[in-house]
Scaffold this active site. Structure first.
Site, mmCIF file in Angstrom:
data_model
loop_
_atom_site.group_PDB
_atom_site.id
_atom_site.type_symbol
_atom_site.label_atom_id
_atom_site.label_comp_id
_atom_site.label_asym_id
_atom_site.label_seq_id
_atom_site.Cartn_x
_atom_site.Cartn_y
_atom_site.Cartn_z
ATOM 1 N N ASP A 148 0.823 -1.229 0.000
ATOM 2 C CA ASP A 148 0.000 0.000 0.000
ATOM 3 C C ASP A 148 0.850 1.270 0.000
ATOM 4 O O ASP A 148 0.644 2.180 0.854
ATOM 5 C CB ASP A 148 -0.912 0.017 1.243
ATOM 6 C CG ASP A 148 -1.710 -1.267 1.420
ATOM 7 O OD1 ASP A 148 -2.111 -1.854 0.406
ATOM 8 O OD2 ASP A 148 -1.925 -1.673 2.572
ATOM 9 N N GLU B 26 -11.563 -0.114 -3.488
ATOM 10 C CA GLU B 26 -10.746 0.408 -2.383
ATOM 11 C C GLU B 26 -9.542 1.161 -2.960
ATOM 12 O O GLU B 26 -9.395 1.302 -4.166
ATOM 13 C CB GLU B 26 -10.267 -0.732 -1.468
ATOM 14 C CG GLU B 26 -9.367 -1.744 -2.160
ATOM 15 C CD GLU B 26 -8.976 -2.921 -1.265
ATOM 16 O OE1 GLU B 26 -9.426 -3.014 -0.111
ATOM 17 O OE2 GLU B 26 -8.202 -3.783 -1.745
HETATM 18 O O1 FUB Z 1 -3.273 -3.625 3.408
HETATM 19 C C1 FUB Z 1 -4.580 -3.937 3.807
HETATM 20 C C2 FUB Z 1 -5.556 -3.646 2.714
HETATM 21 O O2 FUB Z 1 -5.207 -4.384 1.548
HETATM 22 C C3 FUB Z 1 -5.562 -2.224 2.233
HETATM 23 O O3 FUB Z 1 -6.240 -1.373 3.077
HETATM 24 C C4 FUB Z 1 -6.189 -2.397 0.910
HETATM 25 O O4 FUB Z 1 -6.090 -1.291 0.062
HETATM 26 C C5 FUB Z 1 -5.468 -3.606 0.386
HETATM 27 O O5 FUB Z 1 -4.246 -3.267 -0.207
#
Ligand code: FUB
Length: 336
Positions: free
Chosen positions: A26, A233
């Site tokens: 991320d 997301e």
């Molecule tokens: O790293 C945890 C979660 O996985 C993140 O919040 C999302 O964007 C995905 O990458």
């Protein structure tokens, strides 16, 4: 033995893990004082199983990484914030971001609160590499995950956020938490990312959160069944030639895509794909300009052999076409 000269060695870092002594994911990249700062999640290896709730992502702290320039050695500055020093947090420090405002660096991050609901918090520091001191409580009115901070040319700071499934965004469709909240039916508009304007002192939301509309070429909101284009997301906002570019992950179909608009709060029109799927379920990115070129920071699970919660951060160059569209990147093909 092959001895790499400076230039060859620098080029070889593109699409390679930036660090391997810890797992990182991320990546939110920024340029401060002419240097690249990367704010990643810090994946913890374990043998537990993956599930749709994201329980495998058990992160407990943040490390800040830096590169003096693209291709330079990547330096880990050590622990910048630990969950034990975040009074309101119960578990899972997920994807963070950072923003510089009025002489201070603000880390914006999600974590589950003591009741198990994701919230967004702020931690403040004098140095972009940390350490950061967390505010005693989460941002009032915040929920879900993946905050991306964007400072517009007028100095206003917007936070984009939200993630489905483990990130709980579908449980906030009415604005308040509904434990039974589900994704809309296939013919209904998809759940939208959120945007809030931060207060000048960066302690809370001045206004919002509001839904950020993502529409198709006919002006219709993208549908929940349109999984190759709808928001899942990992939002990121950047500006290119006066336009606002909202990019994000499509989650279940594993693309990084983008939409453009005339205002930071939208509406946005879907434009295309930035990156094809990487090895691993999640895909999460950031975009920066450095030295007159544009770069995409992202992660994949190639180094761990495809283990979803053992990710490593990478970068590659990103190219625009004349009309402002972005050329799609195939992550395992030779870069241009
Ligand atoms: O790293 C945890 C979660 O996985 C993140 O919040 C999302 O964007 C995905 O990458």
């Amino acid at each position: 033995m092959i001895v790499q000269t400076g230039k060859e060695k620098e080029m070889s870092r593109e699409r390679e893990p930036l660090v391997t002594h810890i797992y990182t994911a991320d990546p939110s990249a920024h340029v401060y004082d002419g240097k690249i700062y990367i704010y990643p999640s810090h994946d913890i290896p374990h043998d537990g199983e993956d599930n749709d709730n994201g329980d495998e992502y058990q992160m407990q702290d943040y490390h800040v990484l830096t590169m003096d320039h693209i291709g330079a050695e990547c330096v880990d500055h050590g622990e910048a914030l630990h969950i034990k020093d975040v009074p309101w947090a119960g578990d899972q420090l997920w994807a963070p971001d950072a923003v510089y405002k009025d002489g201070k660096y603000y880390l914006v991050f999600p974590a589950r609160d003591k009741e198990g609901n994701f919230r967004l918090g702020i931690a403040v520091g004098d140095d972009p590499a940390g350490p950061f001191t967390a505010q005693p409580d989460y941002i009032e009115g915040s929920y879900s995950i993946d905050p991306a901070a964007f400072m517009d040319d007028d100095g206003k700071v917007y936070i984009y956020f939200g993630g489905l499934w483990g990130g709980q965004l579908e449980k906030y469709q009415s604005g308040v938490f509904d434990p039974e909240g589900k994704e809309p039916g296939p013919d209904e508009p998809a759940v939208l990312p959120r945007c809030a304007l931060m207060s000048g002192d960066m302690t809370g939301f001045e206004s919002g959160p509001v839904e950020v509309e993502i529409r198709d070429e006919n002006g219709e909101l993208l549908l929940a069944s349109d999984e190759e284009r709808r928001y899942f997301e990992a939002p990121w906002m950047h500006k290119y030639k006066g336009k606002y570019y909202l990019s994000y992950s499509t989650g279940t179909t594993h693309y990084i895509v983008y939409a453009t608009g005339e205002r930071p709060t939208g509406p946005f029109t879907y434009r295309g794909r930035i990156m094809e799927p990487v090895i691993g379920w999640t895909t999460h990115h950031s975009i920066i300009e450095f030295g007159g070129k544009w770069y995409l920071f992202y992660h994949d699970c190639e180094y761990s052999g495809g283990i979803n919660h053992r990710r490593t951060v990478k970068y590659t160059e990103l190219h625009y076409n004349e009309d402002g569209s972005i050329q799609t990147i195939s992550p395992y093909e030779k870069s241009k």
